[in-house]
Enzyme design. Structure first.
Site: not given
Length: 592
Positions: A262, A299, A327, A394
């Site tokens: 993360d 990420e 995205h 998410h």
């Protein structure tokens, strides 16, 4: 490299007992083991070891530590189980007690695979690891190569996204604890699916973080989520070892196939050897020993592929990283939303550039950051699969005021265009739970902090954040409201009905094509052309071409075979060249 910033390789470290603890800030430490209290004696480097421990401590025995003259029993920083929650005593866990059935599992490489991200608490009605097991056949039907589990380490409360964890090696008990986690990984391997675990090593949650009582786990400074983890200051060698041992634990003791790291841009490390590079070295060594692939995915908000550049070429040696630019390009192209960080992606050419180059911001000016951002991707040398992309995840859903999915705003044809671009792109595609059937349920940000003051601060902070972004305050869901969590559970009964079923059939067809058309898993970057005025995009993948028409006029394209169409009518097996009509808001995958 300074001694303060280099973690000692595990093979060279002194053997540590199961109840040893690193507590350099303490002048007295006692072990509370079941009903007994045992004095501990100092060892090397700030470690403490029990003066005596009875033989044969039963699995599941509760224990913790008393620091100084304090009478409060604190959980073990290296705890594997927290049956009563993060504020309570730890429990012993024998990771070797599980009888594994995956001896024939040889692992799975990331190249060519599809990832499926899920949240254990909302994926199934049960909200447990065993509940995920019951749905593995569904994932197999989608051609899923890996499930990526949102964080499952211990956090305060019952339900949460998991990014507020405080004990990085303990498995959240309401999900099924460490034994349930082993059952899930074992079942995934039997189904031919690898497991990627989302881990958070860049900050600690606001409740239950007792690590600073033991030692210098944190340092001066803050990132977006809290105090900085001490990776390069006094005592950093043990903090780094703490993180590395946790990472290796998931891969070794739980047979996990990869880690999603993360927000690595929040890992502030000025050491000669960055923590990420050190992790890559140790994971590669473990992979060689286990004789199966182990994958590290970052990420990162940096748009810099140094993370995934091999170490011999000057990089960190990780395997892959997320590309949020994909995205953003897809989201804006389909929804027309251009607020905040979406503003730079308004031209359809932004998506075309991402498909060609990997990033849109590769040194270009970012209006959201008010500064140049990113670095170019070496598309001649780097395989495209090193970039993980998605049309939904998410963060991008849950960080909206209502957690609303794109299915709430787009037609079936548009949703399938998103699927076509994601699964047909040259990158590693990732799906988010329920996306494959246009789930009607939101995925909101939810918490269950027991502390009233923390619950209030979380709700008020979220409201203030969205007010700054111009959202209607009445739309912002209260993350502490149990109904916010309940509404985010998937409704599996809708998957095979109406338009949901049509979307699901489209995803399954695209999964089949990825396995039968080598062009769709070719690691070479594609070639995109864009007609900005007509709002049309073509992505060439060898002998295949993806045509997406986001304009209002019909578009005739040349093809010898239609492999996939987002239209409601089933595509013919073959059609004469030049006769494929793609109406506005639709797309096709054709063989030319």
């Amino acid at each position: 490299m300074s001694a303060q910033s280099a973690a000692q390789p595990a093979a060279e470290r002194p053997a540590r007992g199961p109840f040893d603890v690193w507590a350099p800030r303490c002048d007295r430490v006692r072990l509370s083991l079941a009903e007994d209290v045992v004095d501990m004696v100092p060892a090397d480097g700030g470690w403490w070891t029990p003066a005596s421990v009875p033989a044969g401590v039963p699995d599941g025995t509760s224990y913790g530590f008393l620091l100084g003259e304090d009478t409060t029993v604190l959980p073990d920083p290296r705890s594997r189980r927290q049956p009563g929650g993060v504020h309570e005593r730890s429990a012993t866990f024998d990771a070797g007690a599980h009888t594994w059935t995956d001896a024939g599992w040889t692992g799975r490489q990331l190249a060519g695979a599809t990832i499926y991200e899920l949240h254990v608490g909302t994926f199934s009605p049960a909200g447990t690891f065993d509940g995920v097991v019951e749905r593995l056949d569904h994932l197999v039907s989608l051609g899923v190569g890996f499930v990526e589990l949102m964080p499952v380490n211990a956090f305060n409360g019952v339900h949460n996204w998991g990014y507020d964890g405080v004990l990085w090696s303990a498995v959240h008990e309401p999900y099924g604890g460490p034994a349930g986690y082993q059952r899930l990984v074992d079942a995934c391997h039997r189904a031919g699916i690898g497991v990627i675990q989302d881990v958070v090593y860049n900050h600690l949650g606001p409740s239950g973080n007792y690590l600073p009582r033991f030692g210098p786990y944190l340092k001066q400074g803050r990132n977006t989520w809290g105090d900085l983890v001490n990776l390069d200051g006094e005592g950093a060698a043990e903090v780094r070892r703490y993180i590395l041992d946790s990472a290796l634990m998931w891969l070794r003791d739980y047979h996990v196939d990869g880690l999603r790291l993360d927000a690595v841009h929040a890992l502030h490390d000025d050491s000669d050897l960055h923590l990420l590079e050190e992790m890559a070295i140790e994971v590669q060594a473990l992979s060689a020993h286990l004789n199966r692939p182990l994958t590290l995915i970052a990420e990162s908000d940096l748009n810099d592929t140094r993370l995934v550049t091999p170490r011999e070429a000057g990089g960190y040696g990780l395997d892959a990283q997320w590309s949020d630019d994909f995205h953003h390009g897809v989201h804006v192209a389909l929804t027309g939303e251009t607020t905040g960080y979406y503003a730079d992606f308004e031209p359809l050419g932004a998506l075309g550039k991402v498909l060609d180059c990997g990033f849109f911001h590769d040194g270009t000016f970012s209006s959201f950051r008010d500064a140049p951002h990113g670095r170019p991707v070496d598309t001649e040398r780097m395989p495209a699969w090193r970039l993980v992309v998605c049309a939904q995840n998410h963060d991008q859903i849950g960080n909206r005021a209502r957690g609303d999915r794109t299915a709430e705003h787009l037609s079936t044809e548009q949703l399938l265009c998103g699927a076509l671009l994601t699964l047909g792109s040259p990158f590693t595609p990732m799906l988010f739970q329920g996306e494959e059937w246009a789930a009607s349920t939101p995925f909101a940000f939810f918490t269950s902090h027991p502390e009233p003051e923390l619950a209030t601060a979380t709700a008020e902070g979220r409201l203030a954040e969205f007010e700054r972004m111009g959202w209607d305050p009445d739309e912002v869901l209260d993350p502490q409201d149990p109904a916010t969590f309940a509404a985010s559970r998937l409704r599996w009964e809708e998957a095979e009905t109406g338009e949901h079923a049509r979307v699901l059939a489209g995803y399954r067809r695209l999964a089949q094509l990825r396995r039968t058309c080598p062009e769709l898993t070719d690691p070479s970057f594609g070639s995109a052309t864009v007609d900005e005025e007509a709002r049309r995009l073509t992505l060439e993948r060898g002998a295949l071409a993806i045509h997406v028409n986001l304009g209002t006029e019909p578009w005739q394209v040349a093809a010898t075979e239609v492999l996939f169409s987002t239209g409601s009518e089933p595509a013919q097996d073959s059609v004469p060249g030049g006769s494929v009509v793609v109406p506005g808001g639709n797309g096709v995958l054709v063989r030319r």
